[in-house]
Write an enzyme that holds these catalytic residues in place. Sequence first.
Site, short mmCIF file in Angstrom:
data_model
loop_
_atom_site.label_atom_id
_atom_site.label_comp_id
_atom_site.label_asym_id
_atom_site.label_seq_id
_atom_site.Cartn_x
_atom_site.Cartn_y
_atom_site.Cartn_z
N TRP A 22 -5.28 25.86 -27.58
CA TRP A 22 -4.19 26.82 -27.80
C TRP A 22 -4.70 28.13 -28.38
O TRP A 22 -3.99 29.12 -28.39
CB TRP A 22 -3.10 26.22 -28.70
CG TRP A 22 -3.62 25.54 -29.93
CD1 TRP A 22 -3.81 26.10 -31.15
CD2 TRP A 22 -3.99 24.16 -30.04
NE1 TRP A 22 -4.28 25.16 -32.02
CE2 TRP A 22 -4.40 23.96 -31.38
CE3 TRP A 22 -4.01 23.08 -29.15
CZ2 TRP A 22 -4.84 22.71 -31.84
CZ3 TRP A 22 -4.45 21.85 -29.62
CH2 TRP A 22 -4.85 21.67 -30.95
N GLU A 47 1.75 24.07 -32.80
CA GLU A 47 2.11 23.91 -34.22
C GLU A 47 3.12 22.77 -34.40
O GLU A 47 3.07 22.04 -35.39
CB GLU A 47 2.69 25.21 -34.79
CG GLU A 47 1.65 26.28 -35.07
CD GLU A 47 0.57 25.85 -36.05
OE1 GLU A 47 0.82 25.01 -36.93
OE2 GLU A 47 -0.57 26.34 -35.92
N GLN A 103 2.32 16.67 -38.77
CA GLN A 103 2.21 15.20 -38.95
C GLN A 103 1.35 14.49 -37.90
O GLN A 103 1.40 13.28 -37.80
CB GLN A 103 3.58 14.53 -38.99
CG GLN A 103 4.37 14.93 -40.20
CD GLN A 103 5.76 15.38 -39.86
OE1 GLN A 103 6.04 15.79 -38.74
NE2 GLN A 103 6.64 15.31 -40.83
N THR A 104 0.62 15.21 -37.07
CA THR A 104 -0.29 14.53 -36.12
C THR A 104 -1.66 15.20 -36.22
O THR A 104 -1.75 16.42 -36.28
CB THR A 104 0.25 14.65 -34.67
OG1 THR A 104 1.57 14.13 -34.64
CG2 THR A 104 -0.61 13.86 -33.69
N TYR A 135 7.24 10.82 -34.91
CA TYR A 135 8.17 11.84 -35.43
C TYR A 135 8.89 12.55 -34.28
O TYR A 135 8.72 13.73 -34.03
CB TYR A 135 7.44 12.84 -36.34
CG TYR A 135 6.83 12.18 -37.54
CD1 TYR A 135 7.59 11.93 -38.68
CD2 TYR A 135 5.51 11.76 -37.52
CE1 TYR A 135 7.04 11.30 -39.77
CE2 TYR A 135 4.95 11.11 -38.61
CZ TYR A 135 5.72 10.88 -39.73
OH TYR A 135 5.17 10.25 -40.80
N TYR A 172 6.76 27.25 -42.41
CA TYR A 172 5.35 27.24 -42.03
C TYR A 172 5.17 27.65 -40.56
O TYR A 172 4.38 28.52 -40.23
CB TYR A 172 4.73 25.85 -42.29
CG TYR A 172 3.29 25.79 -41.87
CD1 TYR A 172 2.28 26.19 -42.74
CD2 TYR A 172 2.92 25.37 -40.59
CE1 TYR A 172 0.95 26.17 -42.36
CE2 TYR A 172 1.60 25.35 -40.19
CZ TYR A 172 0.61 25.74 -41.08
OH TYR A 172 -0.70 25.73 -40.70
N ASP A 202 0.24 25.67 -46.04
CA ASP A 202 0.58 24.25 -46.10
C ASP A 202 -0.21 23.62 -47.25
O ASP A 202 -0.81 24.33 -48.06
CB ASP A 202 0.27 23.56 -44.76
CG ASP A 202 -1.22 23.63 -44.40
OD1 ASP A 202 -1.99 24.25 -45.18
OD2 ASP A 202 -1.60 23.07 -43.36
N CYS A 236 -12.94 22.73 -47.17
CA CYS A 236 -12.44 22.48 -48.53
C CYS A 236 -11.60 21.20 -48.50
O CYS A 236 -10.38 21.23 -48.62
CB CYS A 236 -11.63 23.69 -49.01
SG CYS A 236 -11.32 23.63 -50.78
FE1 SF4 Z 1 -13.25 24.73 -51.60
FE2 SF4 Z 1 -15.79 24.52 -52.41
FE3 SF4 Z 1 -15.02 26.55 -50.86
FE4 SF4 Z 1 -14.24 26.43 -53.40
S1 SF4 Z 1 -16.32 26.65 -52.65
S2 SF4 Z 1 -12.97 26.95 -51.63
S3 SF4 Z 1 -13.96 24.21 -53.65
S4 SF4 Z 1 -15.06 24.37 -50.32
#
Ligand code: SF4
Length: 336
Positions: free
Chosen positions: A21, A34, A39-40, A79, A115, A133, A185
Amino acid sequence: MDKLAPSLLSWYRQMGRSLPWRDDPSPYHVLLSETMLQQTRVAAVLSRYHEILKVAPTIEDLASLKEEEMLKLWEGLGYYSRAKNLRKAAIQIQESAMFPDDYEGLRKLPGVGEYTAKALLAIAFHKKAVAVDGNLERVYSRLEMSEKEGPSLRKEAEAYFLEALGDEDPSPFNQALMDIGELVCLPNGAPRCGECPLQALCKAHEAGKETEFPKKKSRSAKKITLLQVFILHFEGKTVFRIRPEKGLLSSLAEFPNASGESPEEALSFLGLKAGPLSFLGHGSHAFTHLRWEMDWHEGELLLPPPEGYLLLGKEEAKGLPIPSAFSFGKRKAGIL
Ligand code: SF4
């Protein structure tokens, strides 16, 4: 803060995910993807996205599907209210002959929440917006070591990323943030800070406290319901029924079932009279706030099912929109 957008966008050009997409982020493609991604998981959406576009290459094609065709197309994604709303949104867009391109107009489309509206604004219309989100809340709370939670964390995160966006194109900026939240992250103690383009700006990383953010919310346990579920045959056919129009898995098909410890009581509650039952096994299915623990039984009906039930052969039953909560029964009844 000034460095956030350039670092993020240069990382995205090299490391961003190539997703179908993203090749052609038209409003329809963004709305479809989106909605599917709510939820998937991306992997599951990837295998189905083209399948849906093959049947409904344009939003007008989607609007022309009957509800049961839409639900059948959505089968396995779960869903199902998403599928119903998507179809209704497509009809609304077709009837008004325009895809809304402002926040208020987008929010009037069935199934389009805050969102999705902001993702559409940013990605499809290149308008200044950031779709926040849980993933982005986590990234923000680590970047700034924010102690906030719930709506105030979301509000702060949105204001922070909007400021960081500056005059950059909101489309790649939002998609880059989505990738950071989903690939880098990561939650549960596993952020890949060594691969993160925001590392130099991240207060939690500097303090070695990445895993302490966001602050944990107390979660309430899922409600558990014990269901007796039946694969019942009569004259070579199998019994099904359609769930009510409102509520969980609304309007989808299912094997007859009722809550309770005893299959005999459940059968009598369902108004069905069967011969000896064989116990097939136990399964469970989790929804957001609820878990079904399901005891499966098979047997022959002694009398035809009363009104309200469907009696179908295997091939006919394959056309029913039966949600994945009943996959066990579909396998056993040979209607996958
Ligand atoms: Fe997340 Fe680590 Fe990047 Fe900070 S440095 S935003 S904790 S991945």
